[in-house]
Each structure stands twice: as structure tokens, then as C-alpha cells.
Design a protein around this motif. Sequence first.
Motif, PDB file in Angstrom:
ATOM      1  N   UNK A 100       0.872  -1.307  -0.008  1.00 54.81           N
ATOM      2  CA  UNK A 100      -0.103   0.181  -0.005  1.00 54.81           C
ATOM      3  C   UNK A 100       0.740   1.176  -0.002  1.00 54.81           C
ATOM      4  N   UNK A 101       1.824   1.192   0.830  1.00 56.20           N
ATOM      5  CA  UNK A 101       2.664   2.536   0.939  1.00 56.20           C
ATOM      6  C   UNK A 101       3.600   2.634  -0.371  1.00 56.20           C
ATOM      7  N   UNK A 102       4.022   1.708  -0.922  1.00 53.19           N
ATOM      8  CA  UNK A 102       4.550   1.704  -2.345  1.00 53.19           C
ATOM      9  C   UNK A 102       3.869   2.301  -3.232  1.00 53.19           C
ATOM     10  N   UNK A 103       2.617   1.712  -3.287  1.00 58.40           N
ATOM     11  CA  UNK A 103       1.711   2.343  -4.427  1.00 58.40           C
ATOM     12  C   UNK A 103       1.267   3.813  -4.133  1.00 58.40           C
ATOM     13  N   UNK A 104       1.332   4.220  -2.993  1.00 62.46           N
ATOM     14  CA  UNK A 104       0.906   5.612  -2.726  1.00 62.46           C
ATOM     15  C   UNK A 104       1.900   6.380  -2.886  1.00 62.46           C
ATOM     16  N   UNK A 105       3.191   5.951  -2.696  1.00 62.86           N
ATOM     17  CA  UNK A 105       4.400   6.840  -3.002  1.00 62.86           C
ATOM     18  C   UNK A 105       4.608   7.097  -4.585  1.00 62.86           C
ATOM     19  N   UNK A 106       4.384   5.822  -5.104  1.00 64.31           N
ATOM     20  CA  UNK A 106       4.457   5.816  -6.880  1.00 64.31           C
ATOM     21  C   UNK A 106       3.308   6.946  -7.297  1.00 64.31           C
ATOM     22  N   UNK A 107       2.220   6.715  -6.671  1.00 65.14           N
ATOM     23  CA  UNK A 107       1.130   7.532  -7.092  1.00 65.14           C
ATOM     24  C   UNK A 107       1.600   9.128  -7.142  1.00 65.14           C
ATOM     25  N   UNK A 108       2.005   9.273  -5.890  1.00 73.01           N
ATOM     26  CA  UNK A 108       2.310  10.867  -5.483  1.00 73.01           C
ATOM     27  C   UNK A 108       3.506  11.505  -5.936  1.00 73.01           C
ATOM     28  N   UNK A 109       4.503  10.445  -6.173  1.00 65.04           N
ATOM     29  CA  UNK A 109       5.870  10.969  -6.573  1.00 65.04           C
ATOM     30  C   UNK A 109       6.022  11.058  -8.162  1.00 65.04           C
ATOM     31  N   UNK A 110       5.385  10.024  -8.938  1.00 68.76           N
ATOM     32  CA  UNK A 110       5.511   9.643 -10.373  1.00 68.76           C
ATOM     33  C   UNK A 110       4.366   9.701 -11.010  1.00 68.76           C
ATOM     34  N   UNK A 111       3.071   9.886 -10.782  1.00 68.50           N
ATOM     35  CA  UNK A 111       1.810   9.801 -11.446  1.00 68.50           C
ATOM     36  C   UNK A 111       1.236  11.332 -11.095  1.00 68.50           C
ATOM     37  N   UNK A 112       0.836  11.433  -9.878  1.00 67.94           N
ATOM     38  CA  UNK A 112      -0.105  12.508  -9.292  1.00 67.94           C
ATOM     39  C   UNK A 112      -1.453  12.487  -9.814  1.00 67.94           C
ATOM     40  N   UNK A 113      -2.162  13.092  -9.392  1.00 68.33           N
ATOM     41  CA  UNK A 113      -3.455  13.242  -9.730  1.00 68.33           C
ATOM     42  C   UNK A 113      -4.029  13.604 -11.234  1.00 68.33           C
ATOM     43  N   UNK A 114      -4.894  12.982 -11.884  1.00 67.46           N
ATOM     44  CA  UNK A 114      -5.186  13.297 -13.413  1.00 67.46           C
ATOM     45  C   UNK A 114      -5.948  14.476 -13.328  1.00 67.46           C
ATOM     46  N   UNK A 115      -6.664  15.172 -12.358  1.00 64.64           N
ATOM     47  CA  UNK A 115      -7.274  16.642 -12.394  1.00 64.64           C
ATOM     48  C   UNK A 115      -6.304  17.606 -11.821  1.00 64.64           C
ATOM     49  N   UNK A 116      -4.882  17.143 -11.353  1.00 63.52           N
ATOM     50  CA  UNK A 116      -4.132  18.248 -11.011  1.00 63.52           C
ATOM     51  C   UNK A 116      -4.201  18.559  -9.807  1.00 63.52           C
ATOM     52  N   UNK A 117      -3.291  19.007  -8.762  1.00 64.23           N
ATOM     53  CA  UNK A 117      -3.615  19.092  -7.415  1.00 64.23           C
ATOM     54  C   UNK A 117      -4.125  20.264  -6.745  1.00 64.23           C
ATOM     55  N   UNK A 118      -4.399  21.364  -7.696  1.00 66.51           N
ATOM     56  CA  UNK A 118      -5.079  22.613  -7.244  1.00 66.51           C
ATOM     57  C   UNK A 118      -6.505  22.206  -7.139  1.00 66.51           C
ATOM     58  N   UNK A 119      -7.111  22.985  -6.050  1.00 68.12           N
ATOM     59  CA  UNK A 119      -8.615  23.015  -5.933  1.00 68.12           C
ATOM     60  C   UNK A 119      -9.295  23.777  -6.595  1.00 68.12           C
ATOM     61  N   UNK A 120     -10.385  23.106  -7.519  1.00 71.80           N
ATOM     62  CA  UNK A 120     -11.248  24.058  -8.207  1.00 71.80           C
ATOM     63  C   UNK A 120     -12.576  23.892  -7.710  1.00 71.80           C
ATOM     64  N   UNK A 121     -13.474  25.034  -8.115  1.00 73.68           N
ATOM     65  CA  UNK A 121     -14.891  24.967  -7.524  1.00 73.68           C
ATOM     66  C   UNK A 121     -15.629  23.756  -8.136  1.00 73.68           C
ATOM     67  N   UNK A 122     -16.172  22.987  -7.335  1.00 73.08           N
ATOM     68  CA  UNK A 122     -16.821  21.863  -7.627  1.00 73.08           C
ATOM     69  C   UNK A 122     -18.197  22.297  -8.480  1.00 73.08           C
ATOM     70  N   UNK A 123     -18.572  21.416  -9.655  1.00 74.72           N
ATOM     71  CA  UNK A 123     -19.678  21.708 -10.379  1.00 74.72           C
ATOM     72  C   UNK A 123     -20.837  21.327  -9.531  1.00 74.72           C
ATOM     73  N   UNK A 124     -22.203  21.801  -9.689  1.00 74.80           N
ATOM     74  CA  UNK A 124     -23.400  21.595  -9.116  1.00 74.80           C
ATOM     75  C   UNK A 124     -23.410  19.750  -9.248  1.00 74.80           C
ATOM     76  N   UNK A 125     -24.001  19.305  -8.116  1.00 70.60           N
ATOM     77  CA  UNK A 125     -24.364  17.946  -8.281  1.00 70.60           C
ATOM     78  C   UNK A 125     -25.200  17.404  -9.158  1.00 70.60           C
TER      79      UNK A 125
END
Length: 318
Positions: free
Chosen positions: A139-164
Motif C-alpha cells: 500500500x505504501x509503495x503504491x501511494x508513494x508511486x502515485x504521489x511522486x511519479x503519477x499525480x492526480x489526473x485532475x491536478x493538485x489545485x482545488x477548483x470549484x466543484x460543479x453542481x451535483x
Amino acid sequence: MVEVALSLGMVVSYLLRATVLITIGILIASIITETGIFSRLGFLSRPISRLSALSEPCSFVLLTMVANATAGKSMLAQFFREGKVRKEEVVPTLLMGTFPTVLGESLFRVQLPTAVVLLGPVVGVTYTLLNLLSTLIQVAGAMIYMRLFVGRGDGDTQVQSPEPTPLRLDRATFKEGVAKALPSLRRIVPVAVVATLVFFALYAVGAVTAVAAIFGPVLGLVGVPGESIAAIVAHAAHFSAGYAVVGSLLAEGTLDIEEALVTLVIGSMAVITLIYLKYSAPLYLSLFGREGVKVTIKTYGASMAAKVITIVLILLIF
């Protein structure tokens, strides 16, 4: 004839259970997509998403895998085919989803009580905790891989959420979800059945002995006596058999605690190998198609690497 009948019955039972769970997972994923419920589940999935850098669909898959691993994997495959999950997220999601399964099996079902009875309280509890540690390493290896080498697909910056999106829970939504799931089911279920039958046939002609033999040279590298091979073969057949043999070797003084723990971990590596041959490989191939080969290799490799790290820790601590 009796053994053949029992083996055939086990195969049929597994195929029925796997088919039902795969079907449920894909149907749920399709229906959920049509309802627009993801916009209402952000309060659950977003904390997981922020911590692991996984997208919200992957976070929802992790929540599903807490209840049932096969259904969660089927849901992940469906989201992957729909483009809601990136290819780079598939393996980390699967690795992170192993912890709830191992936690439930080890602490609340069968393995911990069996280990304590057959191995004694000290070795039994220690080995169970090492199993959990091995999973946490993945689990730790997967989380480190995602945070260091992949990152979030929608970016780390927060944007206003659309209406549900308005929820759709009527009969038409259900029918649309089922209709979109049927093509996937027609492709996946036959492949899963055929692949599973093939792998069970290979298992029936001596896979247990072959896999145990592969791990034989490893024993010399870690200083475990040759008698441990009997425990590894027994462990490959069933974990309780492996526990019984190791318990006997401990009682006779053939193994000390360190050697017993190393033997058990190597035995679990043999078990994982057989599980991948019989269950995981057919499932991933049926769910992810060609990508399933890479998924199988990467998840298996991560599991083996975590076990090797666990063995190193045993040698350093005990």
C-alpha cells in the motif's frame, strides 16, 4: 475418482461464485454511472483521493473492495474501459485494495485463530502481523508511486466543484445501466470461465510440486534448513497444512522462531504464486484484456517484493 470429483466440484463452485461477483461488479458500476451518484459521494472518496492521489472513481473502488474484492476489481475494470480511470491508476488501486481483504481474512475469519493454535501464540500472532505488514508495504509503495511519479489526473489545485448531477434512480436508469453492462459481460464471463478451467487443469497435473521446487534454492540463501521444504509444499496445498508442519518442526527443535517465520513467509510466496496462476491471472486477463498481462505481472511482482522485504526484516530483527 473421489479426488477428481472433489476438484471438479471446487472448480464449479469457484466459477459460479466468481461469475456472480464479476456480474454484480460490472452491473453496479454501469448503473452507478447512469445515476450520477458520484457527484454525491465526494465526501467519502475525496479524502482517500487526496491522500493517495487516486481519482475519485478509484477511491470509490477501494470502498467497494472493503466489502468484496472481486466486485471491486470488476468495477475498476469497467471504469477503466469507460475512461474514468487512467491506466497508471489500475495497479496502484489493486495494490491498495489488498489491505482490507488481508485484514479481514487474517484477523476476523480463519487464519489468526488457526495460526495461534498450530504455531503457538508467539509465532502465530507474529506471523499474522508480518502478513499485515507485508500488505502495508504494498500500500505504501503504491501511494508513494502515485504521489511522486503519477499525480492526480485532475491536478493538485482545488477548483470549484460543479453542481451535483441530479440523481436518477428510476427504472429507466436501471435498464440503461444493465444495457451498457451486457457487452462487457458477454466478453468477460466466457474468457474468465475458459481461462480458469485451463489454470485449474495445470494445477491438477502437478503445479503445487513444481512451484515448491522453484522456491527450493531460496532456502539455502536465507539459511533455512532443508526440512522446511516439506512445510512449504504443505503450505502451498493449504495454509493450515503449512502451519501444522511448521508447528511440528518448532516442537521438535528443528526450527527456531526466525527460521519458522522465514519458512512461513516463503510458503506464503508459493501460495500467492498459485493464487495468481489459478485465480488472479484469469480474472485480470478477463477483466482488462491485453492490459491484464501487465496488471498481473506488476501486481505479482509487487507482492513478491513486499514478501522479500518482510524476510529481510525478519533476518534483521530476530
